[in-house]
Motif scaffolding. Structure first.
Motif, PDB file in Angstrom:
ATOM      1  N   LYS A   9      10.647  -4.243  -5.958  1.00 41.65           N
ATOM      2  CA  LYS A   9       9.285  -4.144  -5.480  1.00 41.65           C
ATOM      3  C   LYS A   9       8.345  -4.543  -6.402  1.00 41.65           C
ATOM      4  O   LYS A   9       7.386  -4.931  -5.914  1.00 41.65           O
ATOM      5  N   SER A  10       8.583  -4.638  -7.712  1.00 43.58           N
ATOM      6  CA  SER A  10       7.525  -5.218  -8.511  1.00 43.58           C
ATOM      7  C   SER A  10       7.773  -6.703  -8.473  1.00 43.58           C
ATOM      8  O   SER A  10       6.613  -7.334  -8.602  1.00 43.58           O
ATOM      9  N   LEU A  11       8.743  -7.404  -8.048  1.00 41.46           N
ATOM     10  CA  LEU A  11       8.488  -8.712  -7.840  1.00 41.46           C
ATOM     11  C   LEU A  11       7.915  -9.284  -6.548  1.00 41.46           C
ATOM     12  O   LEU A  11       7.124 -10.003  -6.528  1.00 41.46           O
ATOM     13  N   ARG A  12       8.203  -8.315  -5.720  1.00 41.83           N
ATOM     14  CA  ARG A  12       7.412  -8.416  -4.341  1.00 41.83           C
ATOM     15  C   ARG A  12       5.989  -8.456  -4.379  1.00 41.83           C
ATOM     16  O   ARG A  12       5.114  -9.035  -4.055  1.00 41.83           O
ATOM     17  N   ARG A  13       5.481  -7.273  -5.243  1.00 40.89           N
ATOM     18  CA  ARG A  13       4.278  -7.255  -5.565  1.00 40.89           C
ATOM     19  C   ARG A  13       3.458  -8.251  -6.313  1.00 40.89           C
ATOM     20  O   ARG A  13       2.539  -8.694  -5.956  1.00 40.89           O
ATOM     21  N   GLU A  22       2.548 -15.260  -2.054  1.00 43.59           N
ATOM     22  CA  GLU A  22       3.778 -15.463  -1.468  1.00 43.59           C
ATOM     23  C   GLU A  22       4.339 -14.050  -1.027  1.00 43.59           C
ATOM     24  O   GLU A  22       4.702 -13.271  -1.576  1.00 43.59           O
ATOM     25  N   SER A  23       4.222 -14.276   0.397  1.00 44.21           N
ATOM     26  CA  SER A  23       4.624 -12.800   1.127  1.00 44.21           C
ATOM     27  C   SER A  23       6.369 -12.851   1.209  1.00 44.21           C
ATOM     28  O   SER A  23       6.712 -13.771   1.857  1.00 44.21           O
ATOM     29  N   ARG A  24       6.790 -11.818   0.542  1.00 44.98           N
ATOM     30  CA  ARG A  24       8.486 -11.724   0.671  1.00 44.98           C
ATOM     31  C   ARG A  24       8.637 -10.237   1.201  1.00 44.98           C
ATOM     32  O   ARG A  24       7.859  -9.144   0.611  1.00 44.98           O
ATOM     33  N   LYS A  32      15.350  -8.637  -3.365  1.00 47.22           N
ATOM     34  CA  LYS A  32      16.709  -8.199  -3.770  1.00 47.22           C
ATOM     35  C   LYS A  32      17.488  -9.313  -3.731  1.00 47.22           C
ATOM     36  O   LYS A  32      18.223  -9.546  -4.800  1.00 47.22           O
ATOM     37  N   MET A  33      17.571 -10.309  -2.889  1.00 45.24           N
ATOM     38  CA  MET A  33      18.775 -11.431  -2.801  1.00 45.24           C
ATOM     39  C   MET A  33      18.174 -12.529  -4.096  1.00 45.24           C
ATOM     40  O   MET A  33      18.966 -13.032  -4.405  1.00 45.24           O
ATOM     41  N   MET A  34      16.840 -12.410  -4.165  1.00 45.95           N
ATOM     42  CA  MET A  34      16.320 -13.347  -5.311  1.00 45.95           C
ATOM     43  C   MET A  34      16.668 -12.772  -6.650  1.00 45.95           C
ATOM     44  O   MET A  34      17.303 -13.723  -7.565  1.00 45.95           O
ATOM     45  N   ILE A  35      16.736 -11.587  -6.909  1.00 42.86           N
ATOM     46  CA  ILE A  35      17.169 -10.991  -8.045  1.00 42.86           C
ATOM     47  C   ILE A  35      18.593 -11.013  -8.250  1.00 42.86           C
ATOM     48  O   ILE A  35      19.210 -11.451  -9.355  1.00 42.86           O
ATOM     49  N   ALA A  36      19.429 -10.774  -7.242  1.00 39.58           N
ATOM     50  CA  ALA A  36      20.742 -10.806  -7.158  1.00 39.58           C
ATOM     51  C   ALA A  36      21.379 -12.014  -7.673  1.00 39.58           C
ATOM     52  O   ALA A  36      22.429 -11.871  -8.304  1.00 39.58           O
ATOM     53  N   LYS A  37      20.708 -13.333  -7.568  1.00 41.99           N
ATOM     54  CA  LYS A  37      21.168 -14.578  -7.868  1.00 41.99           C
ATOM     55  C   LYS A  37      21.410 -14.634  -9.483  1.00 41.99           C
ATOM     56  O   LYS A  37      22.051 -15.382 -10.349  1.00 41.99           O
ATOM     57  N   PHE A  38      20.524 -13.674 -10.075  1.00 41.28           N
ATOM     58  CA  PHE A  38      20.610 -13.704 -11.602  1.00 41.28           C
ATOM     59  C   PHE A  38      20.735 -12.583 -12.372  1.00 41.28           C
ATOM     60  O   PHE A  38      20.713 -12.606 -13.429  1.00 41.28           O
TER      61      PHE A  38
END
Length: 141
Positions: free
Chosen positions: A98-102, A109-111, A117-123
């Motif tokens: 949620k904080s990444l999306r915000r 950048e609309s996500r 969640k997928m972006m975070i999961a990579k790292f």
């Protein structure tokens, strides 16, 4: 000019007597030219602390280590500032989907939360669903 040449040039400029070492008086003069004050006693303490071979003088290798260390500290400081912008809440020490999306939204950048969640999961090394500072730093490397 590559980094090694730059370091050699700077070292040669500071090493005024050309003996291959930077003495406390040479260090004091160098700091003075940069507009700062350093007493001889402080220069002696710095050379003793930062020198690698215990002779109270700084070698070319010592100078490179000092500069590289300062550069690394600056990079970490910059990364901490960036991390703080994405943090769930100040001081939480984690970036959530949620904080990444915000933050991405603020950057235009609309996500979706699922995208984040997928972006975070990579790292997300430990698999807790959020990014710690260490995981964020690895991501930015």
């Amino acid at each position: 000019m590559d980094k090694k040449e730059q370091y050699t040039r700077v070292f040669g400029h500071i090493d005024t007597n050309g003996d291959g070492k930077i003495s406390p008086p040479e260090l004091q003069i160098c700091i003075g030219k940069m507009g700062e004050e350093l007493s001889l006693e402080e220069a002696e303490m710095a050379a003793a602390l930062l020198g690698s071979d215990g002779d109270g003088l700084l070698s070319m290798e010592d100078l490179v280590n000092i500069v590289e260390s300062a550069n690394e500290e600056e990079k970490v400081s910059d990364l901490k500032k960036a991390f703080n912008m994405y943090e769930e809440k100040e001081g939480s020490g984690r970036i959530t989907p949620k904080s990444l999306r915000r933050m991405l939204s603020k950057l235009g950048e609309s996500r979706t939360v699922d995208d984040c969640k997928m972006m975070i999961a990579k790292f997300d090394v430990n698999g807790d669903g959020v990014l710690s500072f260490d995981e964020f730093r690895e991501m930015m490397a």
